[in-house]
Design a protein around this motif. Structure first.
Motif, PDB file in Angstrom:
ATOM      1  N   PRO A 250       1.099  -1.285   0.164  1.00  0.00           N
ATOM      2  CA  PRO A 250       0.026   0.006  -0.374  1.00  0.00           C
ATOM      3  C   PRO A 250       1.220   1.106  -0.297  1.00  0.00           C
ATOM      4  O   PRO A 250       2.049   1.275   0.480  1.00  0.00           O
ATOM      5  N   VAL A 251       0.620   2.033  -0.777  1.00  0.00           N
ATOM      6  CA  VAL A 251       0.706   3.629  -0.568  1.00  0.00           C
ATOM      7  C   VAL A 251       0.040   4.814  -0.315  1.00  0.00           C
ATOM      8  O   VAL A 251      -0.891   4.749  -1.219  1.00  0.00           O
ATOM      9  N   LYS A 252       0.322   5.291   0.737  1.00  0.00           N
ATOM     10  CA  LYS A 252      -0.465   6.610   0.924  1.00  0.00           C
ATOM     11  C   LYS A 252      -0.267   7.874   0.241  1.00  0.00           C
ATOM     12  O   LYS A 252       0.459   8.073  -0.024  1.00  0.00           O
ATOM     13  N   LEU A 253      -1.323   7.929   0.068  1.00  0.00           N
ATOM     14  CA  LEU A 253      -1.506   9.058  -1.216  1.00  0.00           C
ATOM     15  C   LEU A 253      -1.732  10.798  -0.712  1.00  0.00           C
ATOM     16  O   LEU A 253      -1.869  10.960   1.085  1.00  0.00           O
ATOM     17  N   GLU A 254      -1.770  12.244  -0.956  1.00  0.00           N
ATOM     18  CA  GLU A 254      -1.616  12.838  -0.259  1.00  0.00           C
ATOM     19  C   GLU A 254      -2.684  13.173   0.252  1.00  0.00           C
ATOM     20  O   GLU A 254      -3.114  14.355   1.029  1.00  0.00           O
ATOM     21  N   ASP A 255      -3.939  12.610  -0.736  1.00  0.00           N
ATOM     22  CA  ASP A 255      -5.643  13.142  -0.550  1.00  0.00           C
ATOM     23  C   ASP A 255      -5.460  12.496   0.804  1.00  0.00           C
ATOM     24  O   ASP A 255      -7.035  12.445   0.699  1.00  0.00           O
ATOM     25  N   GLY A 256      -5.142  11.582   0.740  1.00  0.00           N
ATOM     26  CA  GLY A 256      -5.392  10.514   1.881  1.00  0.00           C
ATOM     27  C   GLY A 256      -6.122   9.688   1.678  1.00  0.00           C
ATOM     28  O   GLY A 256      -5.883   8.304   2.459  1.00  0.00           O
ATOM     29  N   ARG A 257      -5.826   8.933   0.195  1.00  0.00           N
ATOM     30  CA  ARG A 257      -6.428   7.571   0.089  1.00  0.00           C
ATOM     31  C   ARG A 257      -4.828   6.830   0.358  1.00  0.00           C
ATOM     32  O   ARG A 257      -4.164   7.220  -0.165  1.00  0.00           O
ATOM     33  N   THR A 258      -5.328   5.523  -0.508  1.00  0.00           N
ATOM     34  CA  THR A 258      -4.300   4.193  -0.169  1.00  0.00           C
ATOM     35  C   THR A 258      -4.739   3.983  -1.050  1.00  0.00           C
ATOM     36  O   THR A 258      -5.501   3.068  -1.665  1.00  0.00           O
ATOM     37  N   VAL A 259      -3.600   3.489  -2.250  1.00  0.00           N
ATOM     38  CA  VAL A 259      -3.310   2.204  -3.020  1.00  0.00           C
ATOM     39  C   VAL A 259      -2.522   1.666  -3.772  1.00  0.00           C
ATOM     40  O   VAL A 259      -1.327   1.581  -2.468  1.00  0.00           O
ATOM     41  N   ILE A 260      -2.258   0.749  -4.058  1.00  0.00           N
ATOM     42  CA  ILE A 260      -1.863  -0.690  -3.979  1.00  0.00           C
ATOM     43  C   ILE A 260      -0.699  -0.413  -5.156  1.00  0.00           C
ATOM     44  O   ILE A 260      -1.345   0.142  -6.370  1.00  0.00           O
ATOM     45  N   ALA A 261       0.339  -0.471  -4.935  1.00  0.00           N
ATOM     46  CA  ALA A 261       1.357   0.036  -5.814  1.00  0.00           C
ATOM     47  C   ALA A 261       1.916  -1.387  -6.892  1.00  0.00           C
ATOM     48  O   ALA A 261       2.614  -2.183  -7.179  1.00  0.00           O
ATOM     49  N   ASP A 262       0.654  -1.529  -7.893  1.00  0.00           N
ATOM     50  CA  ASP A 262       1.008  -2.117  -8.963  1.00  0.00           C
ATOM     51  C   ASP A 262       1.454  -2.209 -10.624  1.00  0.00           C
ATOM     52  O   ASP A 262       1.932  -0.903 -10.310  1.00  0.00           O
ATOM     53  N   GLU A 263       1.250  -2.950 -11.224  1.00  0.00           N
ATOM     54  CA  GLU A 263       2.191  -1.928 -12.381  1.00  0.00           C
ATOM     55  C   GLU A 263       1.580  -0.791 -13.067  1.00  0.00           C
ATOM     56  O   GLU A 263       2.398  -0.457 -13.804  1.00  0.00           O
ATOM     57  N   ALA A 264      -0.017  -0.756 -12.628  1.00  0.00           N
ATOM     58  CA  ALA A 264      -0.568   0.435 -13.178  1.00  0.00           C
ATOM     59  C   ALA A 264      -0.513   1.107 -13.153  1.00  0.00           C
ATOM     60  O   ALA A 264       0.484   2.637 -13.263  1.00  0.00           O
ATOM     61  N   TYR A 265      -0.138   1.334 -11.328  1.00  0.00           N
ATOM     62  CA  TYR A 265      -0.057   2.568 -10.470  1.00  0.00           C
ATOM     63  C   TYR A 265       1.530   3.016 -10.989  1.00  0.00           C
ATOM     64  O   TYR A 265       1.740   4.625 -11.659  1.00  0.00           O
ATOM     65  N   ILE A 266       2.799   2.006 -11.576  1.00  0.00           N
ATOM     66  CA  ILE A 266       4.013   2.522 -11.941  1.00  0.00           C
ATOM     67  C   ILE A 266       3.688   2.803 -12.732  1.00  0.00           C
ATOM     68  O   ILE A 266       4.596   4.563 -12.550  1.00  0.00           O
ATOM     69  N   ARG A 267       2.923   2.641 -13.794  1.00  0.00           N
ATOM     70  CA  ARG A 267       2.859   2.512 -15.103  1.00  0.00           C
ATOM     71  C   ARG A 267       2.366   4.349 -15.237  1.00  0.00           C
ATOM     72  O   ARG A 267       3.416   5.188 -15.479  1.00  0.00           O
ATOM     73  N   GLU A 268       1.395   5.000 -14.726  1.00  0.00           N
ATOM     74  CA  GLU A 268       0.693   5.773 -14.518  1.00  0.00           C
ATOM     75  C   GLU A 268       1.627   7.385 -13.784  1.00  0.00           C
ATOM     76  O   GLU A 268       1.714   8.262 -14.453  1.00  0.00           O
ATOM     77  N   SER A 269       2.760   6.848 -12.879  1.00  0.00           N
ATOM     78  CA  SER A 269       3.748   7.284 -12.028  1.00  0.00           C
ATOM     79  C   SER A 269       4.359   7.542 -12.713  1.00  0.00           C
ATOM     80  O   SER A 269       5.691   8.839 -12.752  1.00  0.00           O
ATOM     81  N   ILE A 270       5.354   7.098 -13.410  1.00  0.00           N
ATOM     82  CA  ILE A 270       6.325   7.379 -14.697  1.00  0.00           C
ATOM     83  C   ILE A 270       5.526   8.329 -15.805  1.00  0.00           C
ATOM     84  O   ILE A 270       6.644   8.805 -15.732  1.00  0.00           O
ATOM     85  N   LEU A 271       5.039   7.518 -16.059  1.00  0.00           N
ATOM     86  CA  LEU A 271       3.844   8.752 -17.441  1.00  0.00           C
ATOM     87  C   LEU A 271       3.702  10.608 -17.503  1.00  0.00           C
ATOM     88  O   LEU A 271       3.119  10.977 -17.827  1.00  0.00           O
ATOM     89  N   ASN A 272       2.820   9.982 -15.972  1.00  0.00           N
ATOM     90  CA  ASN A 272       2.218  11.162 -15.115  1.00  0.00           C
ATOM     91  C   ASN A 272       2.195  10.949 -14.011  1.00  0.00           C
ATOM     92  O   ASN A 272       1.675  10.939 -12.966  1.00  0.00           O
ATOM     93  N   PRO A 273       3.462  11.787 -13.582  1.00  0.00           N
ATOM     94  CA  PRO A 273       3.845  11.522 -11.761  1.00  0.00           C
ATOM     95  C   PRO A 273       2.973  12.319 -11.112  1.00  0.00           C
ATOM     96  O   PRO A 273       3.119  12.396 -10.170  1.00  0.00           O
TER      97      PRO A 273
END
Length: 329
Positions: A250-273
């Motif tokens: 799990p990764v905690k975000l600045e808006d309070g949400r928590t997401v799982i660092a899976d392939e889709a999350y990493i891809r999005e973080s590279i292309l649109n940080p």
């Protein structure tokens, strides 16, 4: 399947279950159709008008009959829904451990396939029997659909996202790969082959192709080439989050949400940080890599980041070392 069968051979653990569901749907569909036509002709003859002066009696309906012909088809449909849902989640939820991860990128008009150890193929896929294989799908251009008839599996390959499914092959042989979504003028030529091998033969094939860089090593080179290492410091606090032990957690975000660092999350973080900012970090620190890294490179980066969370198993390390010793200098 027989030589005259309309079905392709069954070569995976779930192929028989899919065929059983299809057979059930076929029997129910044919049975319902035959029953409806039987009653259409039966009532047309039984209640036909026999003379010009004949007047039929008024029918006011039957509540029990209407309930019966409503509830029984509804229950049959529920069986179809439950059975199909079970197979869907079974086929598209890969096991959490001990899978062979293979990465497939669709591009007009070919399938580009990468293996974790570094082997690459075009329109050819090699897998062993008796081991779950997790396939991660990506597209470099338009919508495709990766179809393995012998495994009874098909999944759309949508640009800008990742899709996954899994299978376990049971029968050695060569089986078709098709693109089942029209993707341009040479769509019919976007075909390939799956070669299913016994585990010993697969290891022999894998060793013969060893010697190049693994996907994780290629991903590490890209990580350094694009300067990621200067901000994503692995073992201490940096300008950007450390990527050690991030994948799958799990990764905690600045808006309070928590997401799982899976392939889709990493891809999005590279292309649109800036799409998802980790809690405690600032926006506009990481550059945007949209259009600079292709899908194969993104998959290599993801495998490298995975490797930071999954240390190699002793058996895998021994296999890699043995392959290195066998490689020509």
């Amino acid at each position: 399947m027989g030589a005259l069968s309309i079905f392709p051979p069954r070569a995976s653990t779930t192929a028989g279950e899919v065929d059983a569901l299809y057979g059930f749907l076929l029997v129910v569909g044919i049975g319902m159709t035959a029953l409806i036509f039987f009653f259409v002709f039966f009532f047309a003859i039984k209640y036909r008008r026999r003379s010009p002066d004949e007047r039929p009696k008024a029918i006011h309906g039957s509540i029990p009959l209407e309930i019966t012909w409503s509830v029984i088809p509804f229950l049959v449909m529920l069986v179809m829904f439950a059975w199909g849902t079970k197979l869907y989640f079974q086929n598209y939820t890969p096991p959490r451990r001990d899978t062979l991860d293979i990465y497939v990128t669709g591009k007009q008009w070919m399938w580009k396939i990468q293996y974790p150890d570094g082997q690459r193929e075009i329109n050819e896929l090699h897998v062993p029997t008796g081991r779950p294989v997790k396939v991660t799908l990506a597209s470099e251009d338009v919508l495709h659909s990766f179809f393995l008839p012998a495994f009874r599996l098909k999944h759309d390959v949508v640009p800008g996202s990742y899709q996954t499914f899994w299978f376990e092959a049971t029968k050695p042989g060569r089986y078709h790969i098709f693109c089942a979504e029209y993707c341009g003028t040479n769509h019919s030529q976007m075909i390939g082959w799956v070669t299913v091998m016994d585990p010993v033969s697969y290891e022999t094939w894998l060793s013969a192709g060893a010697g190049g860089s693994s996907m994780a090593e290629l991903g590490q080179k890209l990580f350094e080439q694009y300067g990621c290492v200067s901000c994503h410091v692995l073992d201490q606090q940096g300008r950007c989050p450390s990527l050690r032990n991030v994948f799958g957690n799990p990764v905690k975000l600045e808006d309070g949400r928590t997401v799982i660092a899976d392939e889709a999350y990493i891809r999005e973080s590279i292309l649109n940080p800036n799409a998802k900012i980790v809690s405690g970090y600032k926006r506009d620190v990481m550059p945007v890599f949209q259009g600079q890294i292709n899908e194969e490179g993104l998959l290599q980066l993801i495998v490298y980041i995975k490797s930071l969370s999954n240390p190699p198993k002793p058996a895998a390390a021994k296999t890699a070392a043995a392959a290195g010793k066998r490689s020509p200098q």
